[in-house]
Design an enzyme around this catalytic site. Structure first.
Site, PDB file in Angstrom:
ATOM      1  N   ASP A 195       6.165  15.997 -24.639  1.00 12.20           N
ATOM      2  CA  ASP A 195       6.881  16.053 -23.340  1.00 12.20           C
ATOM      3  C   ASP A 195       6.325  17.144 -22.429  1.00 12.20           C
ATOM      4  O   ASP A 195       6.123  16.923 -21.241  1.00 12.20           O
ATOM      5  CB  ASP A 195       8.415  16.144 -23.510  1.00 12.20           C
ATOM      6  CG  ASP A 195       8.930  17.384 -24.232  1.00 12.20           C
ATOM      7  OD1 ASP A 195       8.121  18.082 -24.890  1.00 12.20           O
ATOM      8  OD2 ASP A 195      10.148  17.649 -24.145  1.00 12.20           O
ATOM      9  N   LEU A 234      19.152  17.126 -33.625  1.00 12.70           N
ATOM     10  CA  LEU A 234      19.788  15.990 -32.955  1.00 12.70           C
ATOM     11  C   LEU A 234      20.210  16.355 -31.521  1.00 12.70           C
ATOM     12  O   LEU A 234      20.953  15.618 -30.882  1.00 12.70           O
ATOM     13  CB  LEU A 234      20.996  15.502 -33.766  1.00 12.70           C
ATOM     14  CG  LEU A 234      20.670  15.133 -35.222  1.00 12.70           C
ATOM     15  CD1 LEU A 234      21.933  14.683 -35.965  1.00 12.70           C
ATOM     16  CD2 LEU A 234      19.600  14.040 -35.301  1.00 12.70           C
ATOM     17  N   SER A 235      19.751  17.495 -31.025  1.00 15.62           N
ATOM     18  CA  SER A 235      19.982  17.907 -29.635  1.00 15.62           C
ATOM     19  C   SER A 235      21.449  18.094 -29.283  1.00 15.62           C
ATOM     20  O   SER A 235      21.927  17.631 -28.245  1.00 15.62           O
ATOM     21  CB  SER A 235      19.339  16.918 -28.661  1.00 15.62           C
ATOM     22  OG  SER A 235      17.956  16.993 -28.776  1.00 15.62           O
ATOM     23  N   ASP A 249      14.954  16.136 -24.638  1.00 13.57           N
ATOM     24  CA  ASP A 249      16.300  16.060 -25.217  1.00 13.57           C
ATOM     25  C   ASP A 249      17.334  15.645 -24.167  1.00 13.57           C
ATOM     26  O   ASP A 249      18.181  14.779 -24.400  1.00 13.57           O
ATOM     27  CB  ASP A 249      16.690  17.415 -25.821  1.00 13.57           C
ATOM     28  CG  ASP A 249      15.628  17.941 -26.780  1.00 13.57           C
ATOM     29  OD1 ASP A 249      14.811  17.138 -27.252  1.00 13.57           O
ATOM     30  OD2 ASP A 249      15.616  19.156 -27.039  1.00 13.57           O
TER      31      ASP A 249
HETATM   32  C1  GLA Z   1      12.389  20.154 -28.918  1.00 11.33           C
HETATM   33  C2  GLA Z   1      12.314  20.384 -27.416  1.00 11.33           C
HETATM   34  C3  GLA Z   1      11.811  19.109 -26.697  1.00 11.33           C
HETATM   35  C4  GLA Z   1      10.516  18.603 -27.326  1.00 11.33           C
HETATM   36  C5  GLA Z   1      10.663  18.504 -28.833  1.00 11.33           C
HETATM   37  C6  GLA Z   1       9.375  18.144 -29.511  1.00 11.33           C
HETATM   38  O1  GLA Z   1      13.372  19.196 -29.220  1.00 11.33           O
HETATM   39  O2  GLA Z   1      13.580  20.739 -26.914  1.00 11.33           O
HETATM   40  O3  GLA Z   1      11.641  19.377 -25.324  1.00 11.33           O
HETATM   41  O4  GLA Z   1       9.429  19.384 -26.961  1.00 11.33           O
HETATM   42  O5  GLA Z   1      11.133  19.725 -29.399  1.00 11.33           O
HETATM   43  O6  GLA Z   1       8.992  16.854 -29.178  1.00 11.33           O
END
Ligand code: GLA
Length: 414
Positions: free
Chosen positions: A41, A141-142, A190
């Site tokens: 990203d 899982l954000s 995310d």
């Molecule tokens: C974390 C970051 C995202 C992305 C992922 C790896 O989740 O928050 O922005 O860079 O790592 O793909």
């Protein structure tokens, strides 16, 4: 049989208990997993996330002052004043406070863009609220993106919707909280996934222009989240190092970002890195070549995965996911002992097409692509096979969650 109460039900119930009233507004935002396209990203590349059926919900009513009082299920009560610096708010409530600041900045910039004059600060109202979540924290899982996106929807709504926020706007407001308030240099994956998910679909996102395409997810396969119960500690510097390598390598190649790099550039990169004096250790030629090789091949794999998904070629989709794991483990070096062990064990189970770490890496959750009618036996089999590595202690045992692609963030009750 009574269905298990959702996070939205529980936030509403907690609100009634705490404030003796029912909350007029209710919002929710899901967690995410990225099917493929990892650490691309922030290189203007491609990502392919799904939104999870696990959400964070906030029930709230506006206040007439600029205070926020919020009761959380499990994490106690928090209070803060919107006129204070968000960095002075401790714990999880800092996300909410950070969103208020970031959204105000966004609204001011949006007004300035449309009027051509300096924008004025929109004074967001305070609120009383209750928050509940089913997203395990630290499991890749954000959960933090979900709280940011839910809070952005809520603040904007309670302020009378001064701006109709697009998915990209919601994501940028949340990203700014991560970058400027939490001090984490994360990309947009995310928040975009949480804000823009579609039930039954994965979303291909081109991080260069944020254009998206919903790709139907084959119902005969299911993503299973494999939470190893390990949690990241002090790895933010590793994330920043990867970003620095990518930015430095793009510079050495004379490219705006690694999105434009190809495998043919690797020799040129090694030479340029070897010839440039005083380069930082993140740009040692062998390191830079491996990191860039991951980004280039991962972008290709992500587009190939979209084609495989659209054609219902589950074996090929799974193969690409496993290849992505190997690249993240060996070239990008962001996996960890528990993630490697769970991926390896998952690949031995019947019904598994492929498996990989997901998200930032090092610890937390991985995912497997599993034949839908074999999910139950897969979970039993994996629970038996997985041996937690002794060199990476876990805070909880392995937990498995089948995760059908679900809807993105929304206002459930205005
Ligand atoms: C974390 C970051 C995202 C992305 C992922 C790896 O989740 O928050 O922005 O860079 O790592 O793909």
């Amino acid at each position: 049989m009574t269905a298990h109460p959702t996070a939205a039900d529980r936030a509403s119930a907690t609100f009634i208990q705490s404030f003796n009233d029912s909350a007029p507004a209710l919002v929710q935002a899901p967690g995410r997993v990225n099917v493929i396209g990892e650490h691309t990203d922030y290189n203007d590349g491609f990502v392919l996330p799904i939104a999870l059926p696990f959400t964070t919900a906030i029930a709230a009513r506006p206040r007439t002052d600029r205070r926020v009082h919020v009761e959380s299920e499990g994490f106690g009560r928090a209070e803060f004043r919107l006129d204070d610096d968000p960095r002075s708010t401790e714990g999880w409530a800092r996300y909410l406070h950070g969103v208020a600041w970031s959204l105000s900045e966004h609204l001011r910039d949006a007004e300035a863009d449309s009027s051509g004059e300096a924008g004025t600060i929109v004074e967001l109202p305070g609120w009383d609220g209750a928050i509940a979540t089913d997203i395990p924290a630290g499991a890749s899982l954000s959960s933090s993106a979900a709280i940011e996106v839910a809070a952005t929807l809520l603040f904007n709504h309670l302020a009378g919707s001064p701006s109709k926020l697009s998915v990209a706007d919601l994501a940028r407001v949340g990203q700014r909280v991560e970058n400027e308030i939490m001090g984490l240099p994360s990309g947009l994956l995310d928040q975009l996934a949480s804000a823009g998910g579609h039930a039954g679909h994965a979303t291909l996102i081109d991080c260069r222009d944020l254009s998206t395409r919903a790709v139907p997810f084959p119902p005969s396969a299911t993503i299973v989240v494999l939470d190893t119960g390990t949690r990241r500690e002090l790895v933010e510097s590793e994330y920043a190092d990867r970003q620095a390598t990518c930015a430095g390598a793009a510079d050495l190649l004379g490219l705006a970002s690694l999105r434009d790099a190809t495998l043919d550039d690797l020799d040129r990169l090694a030479e340029a890195a070897a010839e440039t004096p005083n380069l930082d250790s993140n740009l040692a030629p062998d390191v830079a070549v491996r990191r860039v090789r991951h980004v280039v091949t991962e972008n290709d794999r992500t587009l190939a995965a979209v084609a495989a998904m659209a054609a219902g070629e589950l074996g090929e989709l799974g193969r690409l996911m496993t290849e992505s794991h190997v690249s993240l483990r060996d070239d990008y070096e962001v996996s960890g002992p528990a993630l490697d062990a769970v991926v390896e064990a998952a690949l031995e189970c019947a019904g598994c097409y492929g498996a990989r770490m997901t998200g930032g890496g090092f610890a937390g959750g991985a995912i497997a692509l599993v034949a839908t009618d074999e999910v139950e036996s897969f979970c039993d089999d994996l629970t038996e096979r997985y041996v937690a590595p002794v060199d990476q202690p876990a805070v909880a045992p392995l937990r498995l969650y089948p995760a059908p692609p679900s809807a993105g963030a929304r206002i459930l009750r205005p």
